[in-house]
Motif scaffolding. Structure first.
Motif, PDB file in Angstrom:
ATOM      1  N   MET A   1       0.857  -1.173   0.000  1.00 38.42           N
ATOM      2  CA  MET A   1       0.000   0.000   0.000  1.00 38.42           C
ATOM      3  C   MET A   1       0.897   1.228   0.000  1.00 38.42           C
ATOM      4  SD  MET A   1      -2.911   1.280   2.710  1.00 38.42           S
ATOM      5  CE  MET A   1      -1.917   1.302   4.170  1.00 38.42           C
ATOM      6  N   ALA A   2       0.511   2.185  -0.776  1.00 37.41           N
ATOM      7  CA  ALA A   2       1.226   3.451  -0.819  1.00 37.41           C
ATOM      8  C   ALA A   2       0.498   4.460   0.072  1.00 37.41           C
ATOM      9  CB  ALA A   2       1.282   3.962  -2.253  1.00 37.41           C
ATOM     10  N   LEU A   3       1.229   5.454   0.514  1.00 38.73           N
ATOM     11  CA  LEU A   3       0.636   6.508   1.324  1.00 38.73           C
ATOM     12  C   LEU A   3      -0.546   7.136   0.594  1.00 38.73           C
ATOM     13  CD1 LEU A   3       0.619   8.356   3.786  1.00 38.73           C
ATOM     14  CD2 LEU A   3       2.397   9.732   2.673  1.00 38.73           C
ATOM     15  N   ARG A   4      -0.470   7.208  -0.731  1.00 38.49           N
ATOM     16  CA  ARG A   4      -1.544   7.841  -1.505  1.00 38.49           C
ATOM     17  C   ARG A   4      -2.890   7.174  -1.240  1.00 38.49           C
ATOM     18  NH1 ARG A   4      -1.048   8.077  -7.557  1.00 38.49           N
ATOM     19  NH2 ARG A   4       0.059   9.822  -6.721  1.00 38.49           N
ATOM     20  N   HIS A   5      -2.901   5.862  -1.116  1.00 38.96           N
ATOM     21  CA  HIS A   5      -4.163   5.164  -0.894  1.00 38.96           C
ATOM     22  C   HIS A   5      -4.721   5.453   0.501  1.00 38.96           C
ATOM     23  CE1 HIS A   5      -2.148   2.699  -4.068  1.00 38.96           C
ATOM     24  NE2 HIS A   5      -3.234   3.154  -4.661  1.00 38.96           N
ATOM     25  N   ALA A   6      -3.831   5.534   1.476  1.00 42.23           N
ATOM     26  CA  ALA A   6      -4.265   5.868   2.831  1.00 42.23           C
ATOM     27  C   ALA A   6      -4.833   7.287   2.883  1.00 42.23           C
ATOM     28  CB  ALA A   6      -3.098   5.713   3.802  1.00 42.23           C
ATOM     29  N   VAL A   7      -4.204   8.224   2.173  1.00 43.46           N
ATOM     30  CA  VAL A   7      -4.699   9.607   2.137  1.00 43.46           C
ATOM     31  C   VAL A   7      -6.038   9.669   1.408  1.00 43.46           C
ATOM     32  CG1 VAL A   7      -4.257  11.939   1.252  1.00 43.46           C
ATOM     33  CG2 VAL A   7      -2.417  10.653   2.374  1.00 43.46           C
ATOM     34  N   LEU A   8      -6.144   8.999   0.277  1.00 46.33           N
ATOM     35  CA  LEU A   8      -7.420   8.979  -0.452  1.00 46.33           C
ATOM     36  C   LEU A   8      -8.533   8.411   0.437  1.00 46.33           C
ATOM     37  CD1 LEU A   8      -6.226   7.802  -3.976  1.00 46.33           C
ATOM     38  CD2 LEU A   8      -7.197  10.052  -3.402  1.00 46.33           C
ATOM     39  N   ALA A   9      -8.244   7.324   1.144  1.00 51.91           N
ATOM     40  CA  ALA A   9      -9.251   6.724   2.021  1.00 51.91           C
ATOM     41  C   ALA A   9      -9.648   7.687   3.139  1.00 51.91           C
ATOM     42  CB  ALA A   9      -8.732   5.411   2.598  1.00 51.91           C
ATOM     43  N   ALA A  10      -8.694   8.437   3.659  1.00 52.26           N
ATOM     44  CA  ALA A  10      -8.985   9.385   4.736  1.00 52.26           C
ATOM     45  C   ALA A  10      -9.837  10.551   4.255  1.00 52.26           C
ATOM     46  CB  ALA A  10      -7.686   9.903   5.350  1.00 52.26           C
ATOM     47  N   LEU A  11      -9.776  10.865   2.959  1.00 51.84           N
ATOM     48  CA  LEU A  11     -10.531  11.998   2.405  1.00 51.84           C
ATOM     49  C   LEU A  11     -11.918  11.606   1.893  1.00 51.84           C
ATOM     50  CD1 LEU A  11      -7.734  13.831   0.385  1.00 51.84           C
ATOM     51  CD2 LEU A  11      -8.949  14.709   2.393  1.00 51.84           C
ATOM     52  N   LEU A  12     -12.317  10.363   2.034  1.00 49.74           N
ATOM     53  CA  LEU A  12     -13.585   9.915   1.454  1.00 49.74           C
ATOM     54  C   LEU A  12     -14.816  10.548   2.082  1.00 49.74           C
ATOM     55  CD1 LEU A  12     -12.911   6.127   0.873  1.00 49.74           C
ATOM     56  CD2 LEU A  12     -13.219   7.906  -0.858  1.00 49.74           C
ATOM     57  N   ASP A  13     -14.776  10.843   3.360  1.00 51.00           N
ATOM     58  CA  ASP A  13     -15.974  11.318   4.048  1.00 51.00           C
ATOM     59  C   ASP A  13     -16.265  12.797   3.888  1.00 51.00           C
ATOM     60  OD1 ASP A  13     -16.855   8.889   5.046  1.00 51.00           O
ATOM     61  OD2 ASP A  13     -15.546   9.023   6.787  1.00 51.00           O
ATOM     62  N   GLU A  14     -15.198  13.585   3.776  1.00 53.67           N
ATOM     63  CA  GLU A  14     -15.433  15.031   3.728  1.00 53.67           C
ATOM     64  C   GLU A  14     -14.228  15.749   3.141  1.00 53.67           C
ATOM     65  OE1 GLU A  14     -15.541  16.860   7.690  1.00 53.67           O
ATOM     66  OE2 GLU A  14     -14.672  15.005   8.457  1.00 53.67           O
ATOM     67  N   GLU A  15     -14.474  16.957   2.752  1.00 56.75           N
ATOM     68  CA  GLU A  15     -13.424  17.841   2.256  1.00 56.75           C
ATOM     69  C   GLU A  15     -12.602  18.286   3.465  1.00 56.75           C
ATOM     70  OE1 GLU A  15     -13.830  21.336  -0.966  1.00 56.75           O
ATOM     71  OE2 GLU A  15     -14.952  21.670   0.878  1.00 56.75           O
TER      72      GLU A  15
ATOM     73  N   ARG B   1      -8.968   0.404  -8.061  1.00 57.80           N
ATOM     74  CA  ARG B   1      -7.849  -0.418  -8.558  1.00 57.80           C
ATOM     75  C   ARG B   1      -7.051  -1.004  -7.391  1.00 57.80           C
ATOM     76  NH1 ARG B   1      -7.954   3.408 -12.466  1.00 57.80           N
ATOM     77  NH2 ARG B   1      -6.453   4.820 -11.530  1.00 57.80           N
ATOM     78  N   PHE B   2      -6.796  -0.163  -6.411  1.00 60.59           N
ATOM     79  CA  PHE B   2      -6.050  -0.596  -5.228  1.00 60.59           C
ATOM     80  C   PHE B   2      -6.802  -1.707  -4.493  1.00 60.59           C
ATOM     81  CE2 PHE B   2      -5.488  -0.040  -0.592  1.00 60.59           C
ATOM     82  CZ  PHE B   2      -4.195  -0.496  -0.490  1.00 60.59           C
ATOM     83  N   THR B   3      -8.101  -1.521  -4.320  1.00 57.63           N
ATOM     84  CA  THR B   3      -8.915  -2.505  -3.612  1.00 57.63           C
ATOM     85  C   THR B   3      -8.979  -3.825  -4.369  1.00 57.63           C
ATOM     86  OG1 THR B   3     -10.228  -0.728  -2.647  1.00 57.63           O
ATOM     87  CG2 THR B   3     -11.198  -2.902  -2.606  1.00 57.63           C
ATOM     88  N   ALA B   4      -8.988  -3.769  -5.695  1.00 54.11           N
ATOM     89  CA  ALA B   4      -9.077  -4.984  -6.511  1.00 54.11           C
ATOM     90  C   ALA B   4      -7.777  -5.783  -6.526  1.00 54.11           C
ATOM     91  CB  ALA B   4      -9.468  -4.622  -7.941  1.00 54.11           C
ATOM     92  N   ALA B   5      -6.654  -5.133  -6.248  1.00 54.84           N
ATOM     93  CA  ALA B   5      -5.357  -5.830  -6.258  1.00 54.84           C
ATOM     94  C   ALA B   5      -5.253  -6.760  -5.053  1.00 54.84           C
ATOM     95  CB  ALA B   5      -4.219  -4.808  -6.226  1.00 54.84           C
ATOM     96  N   ALA B   6      -4.529  -7.842  -5.222  1.00 57.15           N
ATOM     97  CA  ALA B   6      -4.330  -8.800  -4.129  1.00 57.15           C
ATOM     98  C   ALA B   6      -3.651  -8.104  -2.946  1.00 57.15           C
ATOM     99  CB  ALA B   6      -3.484  -9.968  -4.605  1.00 57.15           C
ATOM    100  N   ALA B   7      -4.137  -8.385  -1.757  1.00 56.13           N
ATOM    101  CA  ALA B   7      -3.557  -7.802  -0.547  1.00 56.13           C
ATOM    102  C   ALA B   7      -2.363  -8.639  -0.096  1.00 56.13           C
ATOM    103  CB  ALA B   7      -4.605  -7.749   0.563  1.00 56.13           C
ATOM    104  N   LYS B   8      -1.298  -7.963   0.251  1.00 62.74           N
ATOM    105  CA  LYS B   8      -0.112  -8.652   0.754  1.00 62.74           C
ATOM    106  C   LYS B   8      -0.318  -8.964   2.238  1.00 62.74           C
ATOM    107  CE  LYS B   8       2.870  -6.104  -2.370  1.00 62.74           C
ATOM    108  NZ  LYS B   8       3.865  -5.047  -2.472  1.00 62.74           N
ATOM    109  N   PRO B   9       0.163 -10.112   2.689  1.00 59.67           N
ATOM    110  CA  PRO B   9       0.036 -10.413   4.127  1.00 59.67           C
ATOM    111  C   PRO B   9       0.813  -9.393   4.951  1.00 59.67           C
ATOM    112  CG  PRO B   9       0.955 -12.291   2.913  1.00 59.67           C
ATOM    113  CD  PRO B   9       0.834 -11.159   1.952  1.00 59.67           C
ATOM    114  N   SER B  10       0.312  -9.088   6.121  1.00 56.88           N
ATOM    115  CA  SER B  10       1.013  -8.160   7.004  1.00 56.88           C
ATOM    116  C   SER B  10       2.009  -8.938   7.858  1.00 56.88           C
ATOM    117  CB  SER B  10       0.025  -7.395   7.875  1.00 56.88           C
ATOM    118  OG  SER B  10      -0.733  -8.288   8.647  1.00 56.88           O
TER     119      SER B  10
END
Length: 189
Positions: free
Chosen positions: A1-15, A81-90
């Protein structure tokens, strides 16, 4: 996961402004993806340049102009796209676990002190997660909220954070108990 995906997810609810994002990130996303505030600001700039978020300036009377960001359709597509990609084990990457690995050859008193500190940190996070979860579901039961709540993603990630911190606390308490018992046994002999 890249930081970009975490930031995008954090911005989903509001501006959000960059400052608000750091606060939201700290309360939720940081429990599974850590970033410094300057990394978040730099990522917002990249996301806007890439067209994944859009920003707008808001003039304030008594404060500097702030910039608010929201996810674009392209940003939502990137999350798809990120969600559709296989998740790597933690995996665990924790210096305290390495220290415990060396418990037979190091000062256990120091180790116990560090484990006690980590236990307190985990308990504080457990308490915070409890407050966050209650705030999200209100007076509804968890089952009711999960069945009928509008957005359950943040709730489910908080549940994961809660389980993680409970596991940390329980493991630290168990290791402390074992180390203290061994100290007492060695002192008797």
């Amino acid at each position: 996961m890249a930081l970009r995906h975490a930031v995008l997810a954090a911005l989903l609810d509001e501006e959000l402004s960059g400052y608000q994002l750091t606060k939201v990130f700290d309360l939720g996303v940081a429990n599974f993806w850590h970033a410094q505030p300057q990394q978040l600001y730099a990522e917002l700039t990249r996301l806007e340049k890439d067209g994944l978020v859009t920003g707008r300036d808001v003039v304030q009377d008594t404060r500097p102009t702030k910039r608010l960001f929201t996810v674009t359709d392209a940003g939502l597509a990137e999350l798809d796209r990120f969600t559709a990609a296989a998740a790597k084990p933690s995996f665990i990457r924790d210096d305290l676990v390495v220290k415990v690995q060396a418990a037979d050859h190091v000062d256990t008193g120091t180790l116990i002190a560090q484990l006690t500190e980590r236990t307190a940190f985990a308990q504080a996070k457990i308490d915070l997660f409890g407050e966050l979860l209650h705030g999200m579901r209100g007076e509804r039961s968890e089952e009711e909220f999960l069945r009928h709540g509008e957005r359950i993603g943040p709730y489910l990630t908080c549940l994961r954070g809660l389980a993680f911190e409970r596991g940390n606390r329980d493991w630290c308490e168990r290791v402390i108990t074992v180390l203290r018992e061994r100290q007492r046994a060695h002192a008797r002999h």
